[in-house]
Design a protein around this motif. Structure first.
Motif, PDB file in Angstrom:
ATOM      1  N   PRO A   1     -17.901  -8.351  22.565  1.00  0.00           N
ATOM      2  CA  PRO A   1     -18.104  -9.625  21.869  1.00  0.00           C
ATOM      3  C   PRO A   1     -19.545  -9.765  21.375  1.00  0.00           C
ATOM      4  O   PRO A   1     -20.431  -9.070  21.860  1.00  0.00           O
ATOM      5  N   CYS A   2     -19.739 -10.680  20.450  1.00  0.00           N
ATOM      6  CA  CYS A   2     -21.101 -10.947  19.987  1.00  0.00           C
ATOM      7  C   CYS A   2     -21.925 -11.431  21.182  1.00  0.00           C
ATOM      8  O   CYS A   2     -22.967 -10.866  21.493  1.00  0.00           O
ATOM      9  N   ALA A   3     -21.426 -12.469  21.852  1.00  0.00           N
ATOM     10  CA  ALA A   3     -22.158 -13.035  22.996  1.00  0.00           C
ATOM     11  C   ALA A   3     -21.346 -12.894  24.282  1.00  0.00           C
ATOM     12  O   ALA A   3     -20.114 -12.907  24.254  1.00  0.00           O
ATOM     13  N   LEU A  55     -20.213  -0.676  25.928  1.00  0.00           N
ATOM     14  CA  LEU A  55     -19.865  -2.102  25.861  1.00  0.00           C
ATOM     15  C   LEU A  55     -21.073  -2.901  25.377  1.00  0.00           C
ATOM     16  O   LEU A  55     -22.170  -2.713  25.888  1.00  0.00           O
ATOM     17  N   ARG A  56     -20.855  -3.744  24.388  1.00  0.00           N
ATOM     18  CA  ARG A  56     -21.948  -4.596  23.904  1.00  0.00           C
ATOM     19  C   ARG A  56     -21.711  -6.062  24.259  1.00  0.00           C
ATOM     20  O   ARG A  56     -20.570  -6.471  24.518  1.00  0.00           O
ATOM     21  N   GLY A  57     -22.778  -6.835  24.258  1.00  0.00           N
ATOM     22  CA  GLY A  57     -22.662  -8.270  24.482  1.00  0.00           C
ATOM     23  C   GLY A  57     -24.060  -8.852  24.540  1.00  0.00           C
ATOM     24  O   GLY A  57     -24.946  -8.297  25.190  1.00  0.00           O
ATOM     25  N   PHE A  65     -29.136 -12.981  25.208  1.00  0.00           N
ATOM     26  CA  PHE A  65     -30.155 -13.764  24.504  1.00  0.00           C
ATOM     27  C   PHE A  65     -29.827 -13.611  23.027  1.00  0.00           C
ATOM     28  O   PHE A  65     -29.927 -12.519  22.469  1.00  0.00           O
ATOM     29  N   LYS A  66     -29.390 -14.694  22.396  1.00  0.00           N
ATOM     30  CA  LYS A  66     -28.892 -14.600  21.021  1.00  0.00           C
ATOM     31  C   LYS A  66     -29.888 -15.137  19.996  1.00  0.00           C
ATOM     32  O   LYS A  66     -30.381 -16.258  20.144  1.00  0.00           O
ATOM     33  N   PRO A  67     -30.147 -14.361  18.947  1.00  0.00           N
ATOM     34  CA  PRO A  67     -31.030 -14.856  17.887  1.00  0.00           C
ATOM     35  C   PRO A  67     -30.236 -15.701  16.894  1.00  0.00           C
ATOM     36  O   PRO A  67     -29.706 -15.180  15.914  1.00  0.00           O
ATOM     37  N   SER A  92     -19.432  -4.834  11.268  1.00  0.00           N
ATOM     38  CA  SER A  92     -19.135  -6.233  11.606  1.00  0.00           C
ATOM     39  C   SER A  92     -20.177  -7.164  11.004  1.00  0.00           C
ATOM     40  O   SER A  92     -19.848  -8.102  10.279  1.00  0.00           O
ATOM     41  N   HIS A  93     -21.461  -6.914  11.326  1.00  0.00           N
ATOM     42  CA  HIS A  93     -22.513  -7.766  10.768  1.00  0.00           C
ATOM     43  C   HIS A  93     -22.743  -7.465   9.285  1.00  0.00           C
ATOM     44  O   HIS A  93     -23.198  -8.320   8.543  1.00  0.00           O
ATOM     45  N   ALA A  94     -22.421  -6.232   8.867  1.00  0.00           N
ATOM     46  CA  ALA A  94     -22.652  -5.859   7.471  1.00  0.00           C
ATOM     47  C   ALA A  94     -21.710  -6.591   6.528  1.00  0.00           C
ATOM     48  O   ALA A  94     -22.119  -7.029   5.450  1.00  0.00           O
ATOM     49  N   ILE A 144     -18.826  -2.349  16.680  1.00  0.00           N
ATOM     50  CA  ILE A 144     -17.854  -3.343  16.212  1.00  0.00           C
ATOM     51  C   ILE A 144     -17.783  -4.521  17.184  1.00  0.00           C
ATOM     52  O   ILE A 144     -17.686  -4.328  18.407  1.00  0.00           O
ATOM     53  N   GLU A 145     -17.768  -5.723  16.632  1.00  0.00           N
ATOM     54  CA  GLU A 145     -17.579  -6.893  17.495  1.00  0.00           C
ATOM     55  C   GLU A 145     -16.090  -7.174  17.662  1.00  0.00           C
ATOM     56  O   GLU A 145     -15.328  -7.207  16.686  1.00  0.00           O
ATOM     57  N   VAL A 146     -15.703  -7.360  18.919  1.00  0.00           N
ATOM     58  CA  VAL A 146     -14.291  -7.580  19.268  1.00  0.00           C
ATOM     59  C   VAL A 146     -14.215  -8.817  20.165  1.00  0.00           C
ATOM     60  O   VAL A 146     -15.050  -8.993  21.054  1.00  0.00           O
ATOM     61  N   SER A 179     -20.003 -17.217  19.268  1.00  0.00           N
ATOM     62  CA  SER A 179     -20.898 -16.666  18.250  1.00  0.00           C
ATOM     63  C   SER A 179     -20.137 -15.617  17.442  1.00  0.00           C
ATOM     64  O   SER A 179     -19.395 -14.813  18.011  1.00  0.00           O
ATOM     65  N   ASP A 180     -20.291 -15.638  16.139  1.00  0.00           N
ATOM     66  CA  ASP A 180     -19.707 -14.634  15.239  1.00  0.00           C
ATOM     67  C   ASP A 180     -18.191 -14.438  15.381  1.00  0.00           C
ATOM     68  O   ASP A 180     -17.676 -13.339  15.107  1.00  0.00           O
ATOM     69  N   GLY A 181     -17.469 -15.500  15.763  1.00  0.00           N
ATOM     70  CA  GLY A 181     -16.002 -15.416  15.871  1.00  0.00           C
ATOM     71  C   GLY A 181     -15.332 -14.923  14.587  1.00  0.00           C
ATOM     72  O   GLY A 181     -14.465 -14.042  14.626  1.00  0.00           O
ATOM     73  N   PRO A 182     -15.718 -15.482  13.426  1.00  0.00           N
ATOM     74  CA  PRO A 182     -15.005 -15.129  12.182  1.00  0.00           C
ATOM     75  C   PRO A 182     -15.031 -13.635  11.848  1.00  0.00           C
ATOM     76  O   PRO A 182     -14.181 -13.161  11.094  1.00  0.00           O
ATOM     77  N   GLN A 183     -15.990 -12.874  12.384  1.00  0.00           N
ATOM     78  CA  GLN A 183     -16.034 -11.457  12.034  1.00  0.00           C
ATOM     79  C   GLN A 183     -15.470 -10.551  13.143  1.00  0.00           C
ATOM     80  O   GLN A 183     -15.444  -9.328  12.997  1.00  0.00           O
ATOM     81  N   ALA A 184     -15.007 -11.173  14.232  1.00  0.00           N
ATOM     82  CA  ALA A 184     -14.530 -10.354  15.366  1.00  0.00           C
ATOM     83  C   ALA A 184     -13.158  -9.756  15.060  1.00  0.00           C
ATOM     84  O   ALA A 184     -12.288 -10.422  14.503  1.00  0.00           O
TER      85      ALA A 184
HETATM   86 MN    MN Z   1     -23.026 -10.847  16.367  1.00  0.00          MN
END
Ligand code: MN
Ligand code: PEP
Length: 342
Positions: free
Chosen positions: A102-104, A126-128, A131-133, A272-274, A298-300, A309-314
């Motif tokens: 996930p993004c966060a 695994l990403r997550g 601390f979110k900018p 995902s962010h691109a 990839i954000e999932v 955070s960033d739900g629409p691109q997951a």
């Molecule tokens: Mn993100």
């Protein structure tokens, strides 16, 4: 300046050369390749040019590197760099990282659920974000240290190395205690104090391209990290700003083969962010593999509409599963492999 050693140099000669370089007031980095051993000498180019380096025994040639990035350059390190990420996962030289999550980090249960899904699909990192900018100060800023603990626990439980973003030089020590890979986000690509600080750690750094950064800017930021002692820099293309708002950013895929020619560092592509658009992510991820990327990011999320955070691109887990299969198949065409974790 790069010193090329003779193929049959002795260790005594190497020591002597290093000593001479230091006596002249320069620094150096050693690169032992399969074919050749090189020394990257760091100092003022003008002074270096006049130094009698070629006269030292064991030296075959002295090359001037005209590019401003040296340690990150292909000239300094001919072969692709390969880094260990944890749990047997490598990136570079035929080994691909498939980074997902996930993004966060939103809580232990939801992260574990997503982690199990992406792992089963074949993700090996695994990403997550803890601390979110965030563009708005009113948006969810991340769970902070609590999030780091959750990420570590879930990474251990699912046996995947983890990556999380560090935004501030003062956070480096804390985040270093929990993560396997430190992420420097697009907004901080030229936060030079942060680059110097992550350069003092021994963890791989995922360095994301700034949204208005040129390829040379990105490589200079990598150079900062390497020059401060950390050779393990993974570059990441995540899209740049453009005039067209139909996608979140503009994915610069040509930079992948472009950078491959310029640098030995592995490159990850983050569609995902691109793109910011789940309908475009699969094709852009596959195009990135074909372009020569060493990793895909990839954000999932299992419930994008509830994501903080960033739900629409997951991507949904089942969409990611389908894509991961295609990435693995395509990777084989290019003699690459996405390593599985235990
Ligand atoms: Mn993100
Ligand atoms: C992220 O990875 O969640 C992120 C914020 O990425 P970027 O720095 O590329 O915007």
């Amino acid at each position: 300046m790069i010193i090329v050693l003779k193929p049959n140099f002795s260790e005594e000669q190497l020591q002597h050369i290093c000593q001479k370089i230091e006596e002249m007031g320069f620094r150096y980095e050693l690169s032992r390749g399969v074919q050749r051993t090189l020394l990257g000498v760091i100092g003022e180019e003008d002074e270096l040019r006049n130094a009698p380096l070629k006269a030292i025994a064991g030296v075959e040639d002295v090359l001037s590197v005209l590019k401003p990035f040296k340690l990150a350059s292909r000239e300094f390190h001919e072969e692709d760099s390969v880094f260990e990420l944890g749990h047997g996962v490598k990136i570079g030289g035929g080994s691909m990282a498939l980074i997902a999550g996930p993004c966060a980090i939103e809580g232990p249960e939801i992260l574990l659920e997503i982690a199990k899904e992406v792992k089963a699909a074949g993700a090996n990192v695994l990403r997550g974000g803890a601390f979110k900018p965030r563009t708005s100060p009113y948006s969810f800023q991340g769970l902070g240290e609590e999030g780091l603990k959750i990420l570590r626990e879930v990474g251990d439980e699912t046996k995947m190395p983890v990556v999380t973003e560090v935004m501030d030089p003062r956070q480096v020590d804390l985040i270093d205690q929990y993560t396997d890979i430190l992420q420097v986000g697009a907004r901080n690509m030229q936060n030079f104090n942060l680059l110097m600080e992550v350069g003092k750690t021994d963890k791989p750094v995922l360095l994301k391209r700034g949204m208005s950064a040129t390829v040379q800017d990105l490589l200079m930021s990598a150079e900062y990290i390497i020059a401060h002692g950390n050779k393990q820099v993974i570059l990441c293309e995540r899209g740049i700003r453009s005039f067209d708002s139909s996608t979140r950013n503009l994915l610069d895929l040509a930079m992948v083969p472009n950078v491959k020619g310029l640098s030995h560092l592995p490159i990850v592509v983050d569609p995902s962010h691109a793109t910011g658009r789940p309908d475009l992510i699969p094709s852009m991820a596959l195009a990135a593999v074909a372009a020569g990327a060493d990793g895909i990011h990839i954000e999932v999320h299992s419930c994008p509409e509830k994501a903080m955070s960033d739900g629409p691109q997951a991507l949904l887990p089942n969409q990611f599963t389908e894509l991961a299969k295609q990435i693995q198949e395509l990777a084989q065409v290019f003699n690459k492999k996405v390593a599985t974790t235990p």
